[in-house]
Design an enzyme around this catalytic site. Structure first.
Site, PDB file in Angstrom:
ATOM      1  N   ASP A  86      41.742  51.551  60.021  1.00 44.51           N
ATOM      2  CA  ASP A  86      42.131  50.152  60.142  1.00 44.51           C
ATOM      3  C   ASP A  86      42.960  49.907  61.393  1.00 44.51           C
ATOM      4  O   ASP A  86      42.713  48.964  62.154  1.00 44.51           O
ATOM      5  CB  ASP A  86      42.939  49.717  58.917  1.00 44.51           C
ATOM      6  CG  ASP A  86      42.137  49.804  57.630  1.00 44.51           C
ATOM      7  OD1 ASP A  86      40.934  50.105  57.695  1.00 44.51           O
ATOM      8  OD2 ASP A  86      42.734  49.587  56.560  1.00 44.51           O
ATOM      9  N   TYR A 146      43.854  53.894  44.823  1.00 48.61           N
ATOM     10  CA  TYR A 146      43.526  54.433  46.143  1.00 48.61           C
ATOM     11  C   TYR A 146      44.126  55.825  46.326  1.00 48.61           C
ATOM     12  O   TYR A 146      43.442  56.778  46.724  1.00 48.61           O
ATOM     13  CB  TYR A 146      44.039  53.474  47.221  1.00 48.61           C
ATOM     14  CG  TYR A 146      43.768  53.900  48.651  1.00 48.61           C
ATOM     15  CD1 TYR A 146      42.669  53.425  49.348  1.00 48.61           C
ATOM     16  CD2 TYR A 146      44.636  54.761  49.314  1.00 48.61           C
ATOM     17  CE1 TYR A 146      42.429  53.797  50.658  1.00 48.61           C
ATOM     18  CE2 TYR A 146      44.406  55.135  50.620  1.00 48.61           C
ATOM     19  CZ  TYR A 146      43.308  54.651  51.288  1.00 48.61           C
ATOM     20  OH  TYR A 146      43.081  55.032  52.580  1.00 48.61           O
TER      21      TYR A 146
END
Length: 389
Positions: A173, A222
């Site tokens: 990201d 996650y």
């Protein structure tokens, strides 16, 4: 956004900023949960992101106004240890990034900043990385960290999220936000951080549809998925799952659940490398097949999709009938899906979503078509991020 940030800067701090910076969000076309396994990803920066109006101070204090949180403020001193303050979650990303920048440049100057953005939060489009990278770009533009290159900036942003915010994200990201290339996706080797632009076909569009199911990486599973991957690598005696073949995995003796988690990563790496090839060739039919396989793997092996997202992917896939592909994008457990499709098919897909999709709460999807965009940097008054707002 740039004009809005500048007007708020004047009203908040009494005079104009000296510059404005932006950092884009991103959408990942394929390659999910491969980044922290030293694998391959194929994201593109998008024309939504974070804009910061900034001015250097003569002391080492940092004053921040967050327009998208009702003008909420934070203030801290760079000469003092930085800690998360209360539940003002946006400020944790700013403070975490400042802490990392001080470690890179102990003489980091203070700043006044006004922050705004248009990346949907909780959607899997990396609003957090956009904010972190924009903060780094703001300090750089104001004369701090002049030798900080884009890859170093991304690494500091990742460390801020890992260590200060508490989300064990990979590098994808932040790296695509810092290094994005206009008109292209970016094939990233997450082991050595090399990048290769992959131009999208001229007639292709990238469509993002929000399931309206909010997700939060820190509060989701996650970190559990990341630990399962690490456990598989330890069992197999390798540094990361990037180093494992499918044959090795299937004969590894791993528990069934851990083996399925690892299988997603191993097969996703292969799909991502192939996707870069077929996208560069303009073969959207082959890209569609790879995206379908990726979504099935996320659903069945990695178990990070949710029923609403699965329905949305199925609807778009059926509408495209092989002329383009669709999959969930982002960390999982809600958020957005991404489709790569011919531009002439965009209207039909939008119509199908509007007619046939609602979230579990009855909400319509938010759909937008994005342009692959450049990475973080300073803005001028003519730049797209601020020209129309």
């Amino acid at each position: 956004m740039q004009k809005r940030a500048e007007a708020a800067f004047i009203s908040s701090f009494g005079s104009s900023s000296t510059t404005s910076v932006h950092a884009p969000g991103r959408v990942n076309l394929i390659g999910e949960h491969t980044d922290y396994n030293d694998g391959f990803v194929l994201p593109c920066a998008i024309d939504r992101g974070t804009v910061i109006a900034v001015r250097r101070r003569t002391d080492r204090r940092v004053r921040v106004v967050a327009l998208d949180y009702g003008g909420a403020r934070d203030e801290f001193d760079l000469t003092q240890p930085l800690t998360p303050e209360g539940a003002v979650h946006w400020s944790h990303y700013v403070r975490g990034m400042a802490e990392q920048l001080v470690s890179f440049d102990p003489s980091l100057p203070g700043l006044d900043m006004v922050i705004t953005g248009d990346v949907p939060q909780g959607a899997g489009l990396s609003s957090s990385a956009s904010l972190e990278v924009a903060v780094g770009a703001a300090f750089r533009a104001a004369g701090g960290t002049p030798n900080l290159d884009p890859t170093q900036l991304a690494l500091l942003a990742q460390r801020a999220e890992n260590e200060f915010v508490g989300c064990q994200c990979g590098i994808m990201d932040q790296l695509v936000s810092a290094r994005g290339v206009a008109g292209s996706a970016l094939l990233i080797d997450c082991r050595n951080l090399t990048t290769m632009p992959v131009a999208l076909p001229e007639d292709a569009a990238v469509l993002i549809a929000h399931s309206m199911v909010r997700r939060g990486l820190v509060d989701s599973h996650y970190n559990e998925r990341r630990e399962a991957c690490a456990a598989a690598a330890r069992h197999l005696g390798v540094n990361a799952l990037r180093d494992v073949t499918l044959d090795q995995l299937e004969t590894s003796g791993l528990p069934a659940l851990t083996r399925r988690r690892a299988r997603h990563v191993v097969t996703e790496n292969s799909r991502t490398l192939r996707a870069a090839e077929v996208l560069a060739q303009g073969d959207l039919a082959a890209m569609a097949a790879l995206m379908a396989a990726s979504h099935a793997s996320m659903r069945n092996d990695f178990e990070i999709t949710v029923p609403a997202v699965d329905r949305l992917v199925e609807l778009i896939t059926d509408t495209l009938a092989g002329e383009g592909g669709c999959r969930m994008t982002g960390g999982g457990f809600g958020g957005c899906v991404v489709a790569v499709l011919p531009r002439r098919r965009v209207a039909a897909v939008e119509s199908a979503i509007n007619l046939h999709y609602r979230s579990p709460e009855g909400l319509a999807s938010k759909v937008f078509v994005c342009q692959p965009s450049a990475g973080a940097g300073a803005l001028t008054s003519q730049d797209e991020f601020g020209a129309n707002t």
